[in-house]
Design a protein around this motif. Structure first.
Motif, PDB file in Angstrom:
ATOM      1  N   GLU A 121       0.832  -1.200   0.000  1.00 44.27           N
ATOM      2  CA  GLU A 121       0.000   0.000   0.000  1.00 44.27           C
ATOM      3  C   GLU A 121       0.870   1.254   0.000  1.00 44.27           C
ATOM      4  OE1 GLU A 121      -3.259  -0.026  -0.394  1.00 44.27           O
ATOM      5  OE2 GLU A 121      -3.162  -2.224  -0.458  1.00 44.27           O
ATOM      6  N   GLN A 122       0.468   2.224  -0.831  1.00 43.72           N
ATOM      7  CA  GLN A 122       1.222   3.462  -0.974  1.00 43.72           C
ATOM      8  C   GLN A 122       1.389   4.196   0.357  1.00 43.72           C
ATOM      9  OE1 GLN A 122      -0.603   6.732  -3.342  1.00 43.72           O
ATOM     10  NE2 GLN A 122       1.181   6.485  -4.679  1.00 43.72           N
ATOM     11  N   GLN A 123       0.343   4.189   1.176  1.00 45.67           N
ATOM     12  CA  GLN A 123       0.399   4.915   2.442  1.00 45.67           C
ATOM     13  C   GLN A 123       1.421   4.313   3.399  1.00 45.67           C
ATOM     14  OE1 GLN A 123      -3.813   3.630   3.292  1.00 45.67           O
ATOM     15  NE2 GLN A 123      -3.018   3.452   5.393  1.00 45.67           N
ATOM     16  N   HIS A 124       1.702   3.013   3.273  1.00 48.98           N
ATOM     17  CA  HIS A 124       2.678   2.377   4.150  1.00 48.98           C
ATOM     18  C   HIS A 124       4.101   2.549   3.623  1.00 48.98           C
ATOM     19  CE1 HIS A 124      -0.711   0.915   6.262  1.00 48.98           C
ATOM     20  NE2 HIS A 124      -1.000  -0.071   5.438  1.00 48.98           N
ATOM     21  N   ILE A 125       4.255   2.531   2.298  1.00 49.49           N
ATOM     22  CA  ILE A 125       5.578   2.752   1.709  1.00 49.49           C
ATOM     23  C   ILE A 125       6.019   4.190   1.926  1.00 49.49           C
ATOM     24  CG2 ILE A 125       6.940   2.717  -0.419  1.00 49.49           C
ATOM     25  CD1 ILE A 125       4.955   0.692  -1.544  1.00 49.49           C
ATOM     26  N   GLY A 126       5.068   5.126   1.809  1.00 53.31           N
ATOM     27  CA  GLY A 126       5.418   6.535   1.850  1.00 53.31           C
ATOM     28  C   GLY A 126       5.933   7.025   0.510  1.00 53.31           C
ATOM     29  N   ALA A 127       5.698   6.253  -0.559  1.00 50.00           N
ATOM     30  CA  ALA A 127       6.145   6.589  -1.911  1.00 50.00           C
ATOM     31  C   ALA A 127       5.355   5.723  -2.881  1.00 50.00           C
ATOM     32  CB  ALA A 127       7.646   6.361  -2.055  1.00 50.00           C
ATOM     33  N   ASP A 128       5.634   5.887  -4.184  1.00 52.03           N
ATOM     34  CA  ASP A 128       4.936   5.098  -5.195  1.00 52.03           C
ATOM     35  C   ASP A 128       5.498   3.695  -5.322  1.00 52.03           C
ATOM     36  OD1 ASP A 128       3.232   7.241  -5.965  1.00 52.03           O
ATOM     37  OD2 ASP A 128       4.853   8.086  -7.178  1.00 52.03           O
ATOM     38  N   GLY A 129       6.690   3.483  -4.785  1.00 54.70           N
ATOM     39  CA  GLY A 129       7.319   2.180  -4.863  1.00 54.70           C
ATOM     40  C   GLY A 129       8.690   2.204  -4.223  1.00 54.70           C
ATOM     41  N   ILE A 130       9.392   1.085  -4.345  1.00 57.02           N
ATOM     42  CA  ILE A 130      10.719   0.925  -3.756  1.00 57.02           C
ATOM     43  C   ILE A 130      11.668   0.381  -4.818  1.00 57.02           C
ATOM     44  CG2 ILE A 130      12.107  -0.344  -2.065  1.00 57.02           C
ATOM     45  CD1 ILE A 130       9.593  -0.487  -0.291  1.00 57.02           C
ATOM     46  N   VAL A 131      12.809   1.036  -4.992  1.00 60.24           N
ATOM     47  CA  VAL A 131      13.892   0.487  -5.813  1.00 60.24           C
ATOM     48  C   VAL A 131      14.736  -0.391  -4.902  1.00 60.24           C
ATOM     49  CG1 VAL A 131      15.926   0.981  -7.213  1.00 60.24           C
ATOM     50  CG2 VAL A 131      13.928   2.480  -7.348  1.00 60.24           C
ATOM     51  N   GLY A 132      14.699  -1.712  -5.153  1.00 64.78           N
ATOM     52  CA  GLY A 132      15.389  -2.654  -4.284  1.00 64.78           C
ATOM     53  C   GLY A 132      16.680  -3.176  -4.880  1.00 64.78           C
ATOM     54  N   LEU A 133      17.250  -4.176  -4.210  1.00 65.94           N
ATOM     55  CA  LEU A 133      18.549  -4.708  -4.603  1.00 65.94           C
ATOM     56  C   LEU A 133      18.522  -5.377  -5.963  1.00 65.94           C
ATOM     57  CD1 LEU A 133      19.734  -6.232  -1.206  1.00 65.94           C
ATOM     58  CD2 LEU A 133      20.416  -4.069  -2.236  1.00 65.94           C
ATOM     59  N   ASP A 134      17.372  -5.887  -6.384  1.00 63.77           N
ATOM     60  CA  ASP A 134      17.326  -6.532  -7.698  1.00 63.77           C
ATOM     61  C   ASP A 134      17.548  -5.534  -8.827  1.00 63.77           C
ATOM     62  OD1 ASP A 134      14.936  -5.244  -7.252  1.00 63.77           O
ATOM     63  OD2 ASP A 134      13.666  -6.889  -7.897  1.00 63.77           O
ATOM     64  N   SER A 135      17.375  -4.239  -8.549  1.00 65.83           N
ATOM     65  CA  SER A 135      17.647  -3.194  -9.538  1.00 65.83           C
ATOM     66  C   SER A 135      19.002  -2.533  -9.322  1.00 65.83           C
ATOM     67  CB  SER A 135      16.550  -2.124  -9.482  1.00 65.83           C
ATOM     68  OG  SER A 135      15.285  -2.668  -9.774  1.00 65.83           O
ATOM     69  N   LEU A 136      19.746  -2.979  -8.319  1.00 65.47           N
ATOM     70  CA  LEU A 136      21.010  -2.316  -7.981  1.00 65.47           C
ATOM     71  C   LEU A 136      22.208  -3.250  -8.008  1.00 65.47           C
ATOM     72  CD1 LEU A 136      19.723  -0.242  -4.905  1.00 65.47           C
ATOM     73  CD2 LEU A 136      20.051   0.587  -7.245  1.00 65.47           C
ATOM     74  N   GLN A 137      21.989  -4.543  -8.228  1.00 68.40           N
ATOM     75  CA  GLN A 137      23.092  -5.501  -8.170  1.00 68.40           C
ATOM     76  C   GLN A 137      24.133  -5.221  -9.248  1.00 68.40           C
ATOM     77  OE1 GLN A 137      23.689  -7.812  -5.734  1.00 68.40           O
ATOM     78  NE2 GLN A 137      22.025  -6.670  -4.794  1.00 68.40           N
ATOM     79  N   ASP A 138      25.402  -5.546  -8.914  1.00 64.59           N
ATOM     80  CA  ASP A 138      26.547  -5.369  -9.810  1.00 64.59           C
ATOM     81  C   ASP A 138      26.799  -3.910 -10.154  1.00 64.59           C
ATOM     82  OD1 ASP A 138      26.972  -8.156  -9.894  1.00 64.59           O
ATOM     83  OD2 ASP A 138      25.445  -8.349 -11.448  1.00 64.59           O
ATOM     84  N   GLN A 139      26.261  -3.008  -9.358  1.00 62.49           N
ATOM     85  CA  GLN A 139      26.453  -1.583  -9.568  1.00 62.49           C
ATOM     86  C   GLN A 139      27.029  -0.954  -8.301  1.00 62.49           C
ATOM     87  OE1 GLN A 139      25.734  -0.131 -12.600  1.00 62.49           O
ATOM     88  NE2 GLN A 139      25.203  -2.202 -13.276  1.00 62.49           N
ATOM     89  N   ARG A 140      27.475   0.275  -8.441  1.00 63.05           N
ATOM     90  CA  ARG A 140      27.776   1.089  -7.272  1.00 63.05           C
ATOM     91  C   ARG A 140      26.697   2.150  -7.147  1.00 63.05           C
ATOM     92  NH1 ARG A 140      33.391   4.257  -5.846  1.00 63.05           N
ATOM     93  NH2 ARG A 140      33.979   2.108  -5.363  1.00 63.05           N
ATOM     94  N   VAL A 141      26.208   2.324  -5.935  1.00 63.25           N
ATOM     95  CA  VAL A 141      25.254   3.385  -5.640  1.00 63.25           C
ATOM     96  C   VAL A 141      25.991   4.436  -4.814  1.00 63.25           C
ATOM     97  CG1 VAL A 141      23.079   3.980  -4.520  1.00 63.25           C
ATOM     98  CG2 VAL A 141      23.339   1.766  -5.651  1.00 63.25           C
ATOM     99  N   LEU A 142      26.092   5.624  -5.351  1.00 59.39           N
ATOM    100  CA  LEU A 142      26.788   6.730  -4.686  1.00 59.39           C
ATOM    101  C   LEU A 142      25.765   7.772  -4.268  1.00 59.39           C
ATOM    102  CD1 LEU A 142      29.279   8.366  -3.828  1.00 59.39           C
ATOM    103  CD2 LEU A 142      29.460   9.165  -6.193  1.00 59.39           C
ATOM    104  N   ILE A 143      25.607   7.963  -2.973  1.00 61.41           N
ATOM    105  CA  ILE A 143      24.670   8.946  -2.442  1.00 61.41           C
ATOM    106  C   ILE A 143      25.467  10.133  -1.920  1.00 61.41           C
ATOM    107  CG2 ILE A 143      22.829   9.394  -0.784  1.00 61.41           C
ATOM    108  CD1 ILE A 143      22.277   6.404  -0.727  1.00 61.41           C
ATOM    109  N   ASP A 144      25.199  11.301  -2.486  1.00 56.52           N
ATOM    110  CA  ASP A 144      25.865  12.545  -2.080  1.00 56.52           C
ATOM    111  C   ASP A 144      24.849  13.382  -1.315  1.00 56.52           C
ATOM    112  OD1 ASP A 144      27.075  15.080  -1.897  1.00 56.52           O
ATOM    113  OD2 ASP A 144      28.250  14.723  -3.712  1.00 56.52           O
ATOM    114  N   PHE A 145      24.988  13.405  -0.003  1.00 60.23           N
ATOM    115  CA  PHE A 145      24.026  14.121   0.830  1.00 60.23           C
ATOM    116  C   PHE A 145      24.168  15.629   0.701  1.00 60.23           C
ATOM    117  CE2 PHE A 145      24.445  10.006   3.103  1.00 60.23           C
ATOM    118  CZ  PHE A 145      23.117   9.615   3.022  1.00 60.23           C
ATOM    119  N   ARG A 146      25.362  16.100   0.317  1.00 62.19           N
ATOM    120  CA  ARG A 146      25.563  17.545   0.152  1.00 62.19           C
ATOM    121  C   ARG A 146      24.761  18.077  -1.026  1.00 62.19           C
ATOM    122  NH1 ARG A 146      31.778  17.159  -0.912  1.00 62.19           N
ATOM    123  NH2 ARG A 146      30.795  15.720  -2.383  1.00 62.19           N
ATOM    124  N   LYS A 147      24.711  17.291  -2.099  1.00 59.60           N
ATOM    125  CA  LYS A 147      24.063  17.739  -3.331  1.00 59.60           C
ATOM    126  C   LYS A 147      22.673  17.135  -3.521  1.00 59.60           C
ATOM    127  CE  LYS A 147      28.548  18.174  -5.652  1.00 59.60           C
ATOM    128  NZ  LYS A 147      29.389  17.714  -6.801  1.00 59.60           N
TER     129      LYS A 147
END
Length: 313
Positions: A121-147
């Motif tokens: 349910e959207q109200q429980h996720i707090g968003a339209d969906g979740i990007v999970g590990l199955d969409s991130l494998q074999d990659q690097r995820v770089l999160i820049d909190f400053r920008k």
């Protein structure tokens, strides 16, 4: 009483689901991509995602979720047929869910094909969906909190280890990276990076090792499944990883199914949430090379050059 939203999820696929959807990895195309992020009300990060020709939708980036998730409202609006059933294992419990097949999902210029996603349910996720590990494998995820940006790509295209003061090797389990031999107030602890949770959560083995003589406040963990779990809130004086020290960190302790799913229920372990991750300038989660890299706040890095001993209050 404090409240915390915890986004960790795993999905157990039902036998009626077509085998290819459960077993085949997603096939990405495209180069390194910069994605502008938006902070949600729980201090997490969301990004625009395209589903085929529909969207963009606002998806939560969750390194604690094994699978990419769609809200039921989005699936209904797109008239996606139900493809099977499964069980979602969340922080607060397990729940039966319906599954849909998604032929194409795009994050920036990166496109992934042949995805089976559970519906929540959207109200429980707090968003339209979740990007999970199955969409991130074999990659690097770089999160820049400053920008307020996120980069997805291979390690070389994202600058390797340049600019990161701390590089931690991790082991992999159920697609997730686990930092081993961290210390929480002197107790050896396994740590999982969880960008889908606003708070950090410890298991009962860690609680028992730490809190025999400590007073605990009560809190409630709210899962993206809509379930709730009571927890004890206790302050850890020091969390240490490879010489890096985080001081005075609140941890919520509960016997969460998440730890059982990861096989981490018997030894001290914790999920490190966004409240603590935001203490850094940048975080790189390298699934391909099984490394997690930390870029310290400028004042901490400068102080450490003058007097080594990495400490973040």
């Amino acid at each position: 009483m404090r409240k915390a939203l915890a986004g960790w999820t795993a999905v157990l696929m039902a036998a009626s689901l077509p085998a290819r959807a459960a077993d085949d990895p997603l096939q990405p195309t495209g180069d390194t991509e910069l994605v502008k992020t938006i902070d949600d009300r729980h201090n997490r990060m969301t990004v625009p995602v395209q589903i085929g020709t529909h969207g963009p939708f606002r998806f939560l980036i969750d390194t604690g979720s094994e699978r990419t998730v769609l809200s039921r409202q989005i699936a209904t609006a797109m008239s996606l047929p139900i493809a099977g059933n499964g069980i979602v294992v969340g922080v607060a419990g397990s729940q039966a869910v319906e599954l849909v097949d998604v032929e194409e999902i795009s994050l920036g210029k990166r496109t992934y094909y042949t995805l089976t996603a559970p519906l929540l349910e959207q109200q429980h996720i707090g968003a339209d969906g979740i990007v999970g590990l199955d969409s991130l494998q074999d990659q690097r995820v770089l999160i820049d909190f400053r920008k307020d940006t996120m980069l997805v790509g291979d390690a070389a295209s994202l600058g390797g280890s340049r600019g990161f003061e701390i590089v931690v090797n991790a082991r992999r389990r159920s697609g997730q990276l686990i930092m081993t031999n961290a210390l929480v107030d002197g107790v050896h602890t396994d740590i999982v990076i969880d960008t889908g949770s606003d708070s950090s959560i410890g298991n009962m083995a860690l609680r028992n090792a730490l809190t025999r003589r400590r007073q605990a406040q009560q809190t409630v963990l709210y899962s993206v499944t809509g379930q709730q779990l009571s927890a004890d809130l206790i302050m850890a004086s020091t969390i240490e990883v490879s010489g890096l020290q985080l001081h005075n960190t609140f941890l919520a302790f509960a016997d969460s199914p998440a730890f059982h799913r990861l096989g981490l229920e018997k030894r001290p372990a914790m999920l490190l949430g966004m409240a603590q991750l935001r203490m850094f300038q940048r975080i790189a989660i390298d699934f391909a090379k099984r490394r997690i890299l930390f870029d310290l706040p400028a004042e901490v890095a400068s102080a450490n050059r003058r007097a080594p001993g990495l400490r973040i209050q």
